[in-house]
Design a protein around this motif. Structure first.
Motif, PDB file in Angstrom:
ATOM      1  N   GLY A  53      24.336  17.319  48.005  1.00 26.27           N
ATOM      2  CA  GLY A  53      25.592  18.039  47.841  1.00 26.27           C
ATOM      3  C   GLY A  53      25.298  19.498  47.530  1.00 26.27           C
ATOM      4  N   LYS A  54      25.878  20.004  46.440  1.00 31.12           N
ATOM      5  CA  LYS A  54      25.668  21.410  46.065  1.00 31.12           C
ATOM      6  C   LYS A  54      24.453  21.604  45.160  1.00 31.12           C
ATOM      7  CE  LYS A  54      30.427  23.042  46.369  1.00 31.12           C
ATOM      8  NZ  LYS A  54      31.328  21.913  46.625  1.00 31.12           N
ATOM      9  N   GLN A  55      23.817  20.497  44.768  1.00 26.41           N
ATOM     10  CA  GLN A  55      22.672  20.610  43.862  1.00 26.41           C
ATOM     11  C   GLN A  55      21.399  20.944  44.643  1.00 26.41           C
ATOM     12  OE1 GLN A  55      22.743  17.343  40.716  1.00 26.41           O
ATOM     13  NE2 GLN A  55      24.018  16.501  42.334  1.00 26.41           N
ATOM     14  N   LYS A  56      20.568  21.765  44.039  1.00 30.59           N
ATOM     15  CA  LYS A  56      19.310  22.155  44.672  1.00 30.59           C
ATOM     16  C   LYS A  56      18.256  22.303  43.584  1.00 30.59           C
ATOM     17  CE  LYS A  56      17.280  25.997  47.211  1.00 30.59           C
ATOM     18  NZ  LYS A  56      17.506  27.328  47.765  1.00 30.59           N
ATOM     19  N   LEU A  57      17.163  21.554  43.711  1.00 32.12           N
ATOM     20  CA  LEU A  57      16.086  21.586  42.730  1.00 32.12           C
ATOM     21  C   LEU A  57      14.761  21.830  43.442  1.00 32.12           C
ATOM     22  CD1 LEU A  57      17.208  18.362  40.868  1.00 32.12           C
ATOM     23  CD2 LEU A  57      17.525  20.684  40.041  1.00 32.12           C
ATOM     24  N   LYS A  58      13.801  22.437  42.720  1.00 32.28           N
ATOM     25  CA  LYS A  58      12.514  22.774  43.335  1.00 32.28           C
ATOM     26  C   LYS A  58      11.351  22.321  42.462  1.00 32.28           C
ATOM     27  CE  LYS A  58      12.463  27.393  44.169  1.00 32.28           C
ATOM     28  NZ  LYS A  58      12.818  28.659  44.827  1.00 32.28           N
ATOM     29  N   THR A  59      10.258  21.949  43.131  1.00 34.95           N
ATOM     30  CA  THR A  59       9.016  21.694  42.396  1.00 34.95           C
ATOM     31  C   THR A  59       8.244  23.011  42.305  1.00 34.95           C
ATOM     32  OG1 THR A  59       7.658  21.260  44.358  1.00 34.95           O
ATOM     33  CG2 THR A  59       8.800  19.364  43.375  1.00 34.95           C
ATOM     34  N   ARG A  60       7.145  22.972  41.588  1.00 37.35           N
ATOM     35  CA  ARG A  60       6.274  24.148  41.538  1.00 37.35           C
ATOM     36  C   ARG A  60       5.470  24.217  42.836  1.00 37.35           C
ATOM     37  NH1 ARG A  60       1.268  21.961  40.281  1.00 37.35           N
ATOM     38  NH2 ARG A  60       1.482  19.806  39.640  1.00 37.35           N
ATOM     39  N   VAL A  61       4.856  25.353  43.070  1.00 39.12           N
ATOM     40  CA  VAL A  61       4.016  25.561  44.253  1.00 39.12           C
ATOM     41  C   VAL A  61       2.599  25.079  43.923  1.00 39.12           C
ATOM     42  CG1 VAL A  61       2.996  27.323  45.769  1.00 39.12           C
ATOM     43  CG2 VAL A  61       5.378  27.555  44.992  1.00 39.12           C
ATOM     44  N   VAL A  62       1.988  24.335  44.836  1.00 40.17           N
ATOM     45  CA  VAL A  62       0.577  23.965  44.679  1.00 40.17           C
ATOM     46  C   VAL A  62      -0.209  24.814  45.678  1.00 40.17           C
ATOM     47  CG1 VAL A  62      -1.143  22.129  44.876  1.00 40.17           C
ATOM     48  CG2 VAL A  62       1.119  21.618  43.933  1.00 40.17           C
ATOM     49  N   LYS A  63      -1.099  25.636  45.157  1.00 42.67           N
ATOM     50  CA  LYS A  63      -1.821  26.601  46.005  1.00 42.67           C
ATOM     51  C   LYS A  63      -2.871  25.923  46.889  1.00 42.67           C
ATOM     52  CE  LYS A  63      -0.487  30.704  44.207  1.00 42.67           C
ATOM     53  NZ  LYS A  63       0.626  31.288  44.902  1.00 42.67           N
ATOM     54  N   LYS A  64      -2.952  26.414  48.128  1.00 45.28           N
ATOM     55  CA  LYS A  64      -4.009  26.038  49.070  1.00 45.28           C
ATOM     56  C   LYS A  64      -4.330  24.545  49.073  1.00 45.28           C
ATOM     57  CE  LYS A  64      -6.391  30.523  49.067  1.00 45.28           C
ATOM     58  NZ  LYS A  64      -5.117  31.185  49.131  1.00 45.28           N
ATOM     59  N   ASN A  65      -3.327  23.747  49.421  1.00 45.75           N
ATOM     60  CA  ASN A  65      -3.541  22.308  49.389  1.00 45.75           C
ATOM     61  C   ASN A  65      -2.580  21.610  50.357  1.00 45.75           C
ATOM     62  OD1 ASN A  65      -4.057  19.650  48.669  1.00 45.75           O
ATOM     63  ND2 ASN A  65      -4.285  20.165  46.506  1.00 45.75           N
ATOM     64  N   VAL A  66      -3.113  20.872  51.328  1.00 49.38           N
ATOM     65  CA  VAL A  66      -2.231  20.116  52.238  1.00 49.38           C
ATOM     66  C   VAL A  66      -2.062  18.674  51.757  1.00 49.38           C
ATOM     67  CG1 VAL A  66      -2.524  21.565  54.295  1.00 49.38           C
ATOM     68  CG2 VAL A  66      -4.150  19.685  53.852  1.00 49.38           C
ATOM     69  N   ASN A  67      -2.693  18.336  50.620  1.00 46.30           N
ATOM     70  CA  ASN A  67      -2.485  17.044  49.965  1.00 46.30           C
ATOM     71  C   ASN A  67      -2.152  17.290  48.481  1.00 46.30           C
ATOM     72  OD1 ASN A  67      -3.227  15.021  52.126  1.00 46.30           O
ATOM     73  ND2 ASN A  67      -5.065  16.281  52.099  1.00 46.30           N
ATOM     74  N   PRO A  68      -1.045  18.024  48.249  1.00 43.80           N
ATOM     75  CA  PRO A  68      -0.736  18.439  46.870  1.00 43.80           C
ATOM     76  C   PRO A  68      -0.254  17.287  46.000  1.00 43.80           C
ATOM     77  CG  PRO A  68       1.072  18.973  48.321  1.00 43.80           C
ATOM     78  CD  PRO A  68      -0.031  18.453  49.201  1.00 43.80           C
ATOM     79  N   GLU A  69      -0.551  17.364  44.712  1.00 49.58           N
ATOM     80  CA  GLU A  69       0.002  16.416  43.747  1.00 49.58           C
ATOM     81  C   GLU A  69       0.920  17.198  42.824  1.00 49.58           C
ATOM     82  OE1 GLU A  69      -2.288  13.418  42.015  1.00 49.58           O
ATOM     83  OE2 GLU A  69      -3.539  13.143  43.800  1.00 49.58           O
TER      84      GLU A  69
END
Length: 167
Positions: free
Chosen positions: A35-51
């Motif tokens: 809906g109108k809600q939008k949430l974000k995770t942190r950025v994981v640098k230089k990683n195509v398999n981020p945790e």
């Protein structure tokens, strides 16, 4: 907010084999929308398999709204690149939460329901809704669309809110 049914906690676990958007890697983060809600995770640098292992919590008032997951590559000097998206409906999960009260005492780890991958969802494999630590939880592997590769692993958990209308 009298329409609030409860809260949906999304535990954004990790990305698997995400697309490369920079020279040799990506700096991925996840945006969750409902809906109108939008949430974000942190950025994981230089990683195509981020945790990420991050919890994002959505208020659920309209259970028919899909949850959209979009993965982006963080760029410093230009717009962030899209690295695919996935969408899912929380209907089956809410059904399991609803019948939970009729189940009585179920053993830890019991599978309440199974959701099969199909054209309507982005599941890459069967997703089980289980009774875990006194709550209903669902693990999902979502295959990202509109991208050459990549999956995101999430876990859903329902949080009852005192005074909300419930399911």
């Amino acid at each position: 907010m009298d329409n609030l049914m409860g809260l949906l906690r999304l535990h954004v676990k990790k990305g698997v084999n995400l697309a490369i958007r920079d020279v040799s890697s990506s700096d991925p983060y996840v945006v969750v929308r409902m809906g109108k809600q939008k949430l974000k995770t942190r950025v994981v640098k230089k990683n195509v398999n981020p945790e990420w292992n991050e919890d994002l919590t959505l208020s659920v008032a309209d259970p028919t709204l899909p949850v959209t997951i979009t993965v982006y590559d963080k760029d410093l000097f230009s717009a962030d690149d899209k690295m695919g998206e996935a969408e899912f409906k929380i209907g089956p999960f809410l059904e399991a939460v609803k019948i939970r009260h009729q189940l009585g005492l179920v053993p830890e780890g019991s599978v309440i329901m199974k959701v099969q991958p199909n054209r309507e969802n982005c599941l890459s494999e069967e997703s089980q809704i289980v009774w875990s630590k006194g709550k209903i939880a669902q693990d999902m592997f979502l295959r990202l669309r509109n991208v050459e590769c990549g999956e995101v692993q999430l876990q859903l958990e329902w949080i009852e809110v005192p005074g909300s209308r419930g399911i």
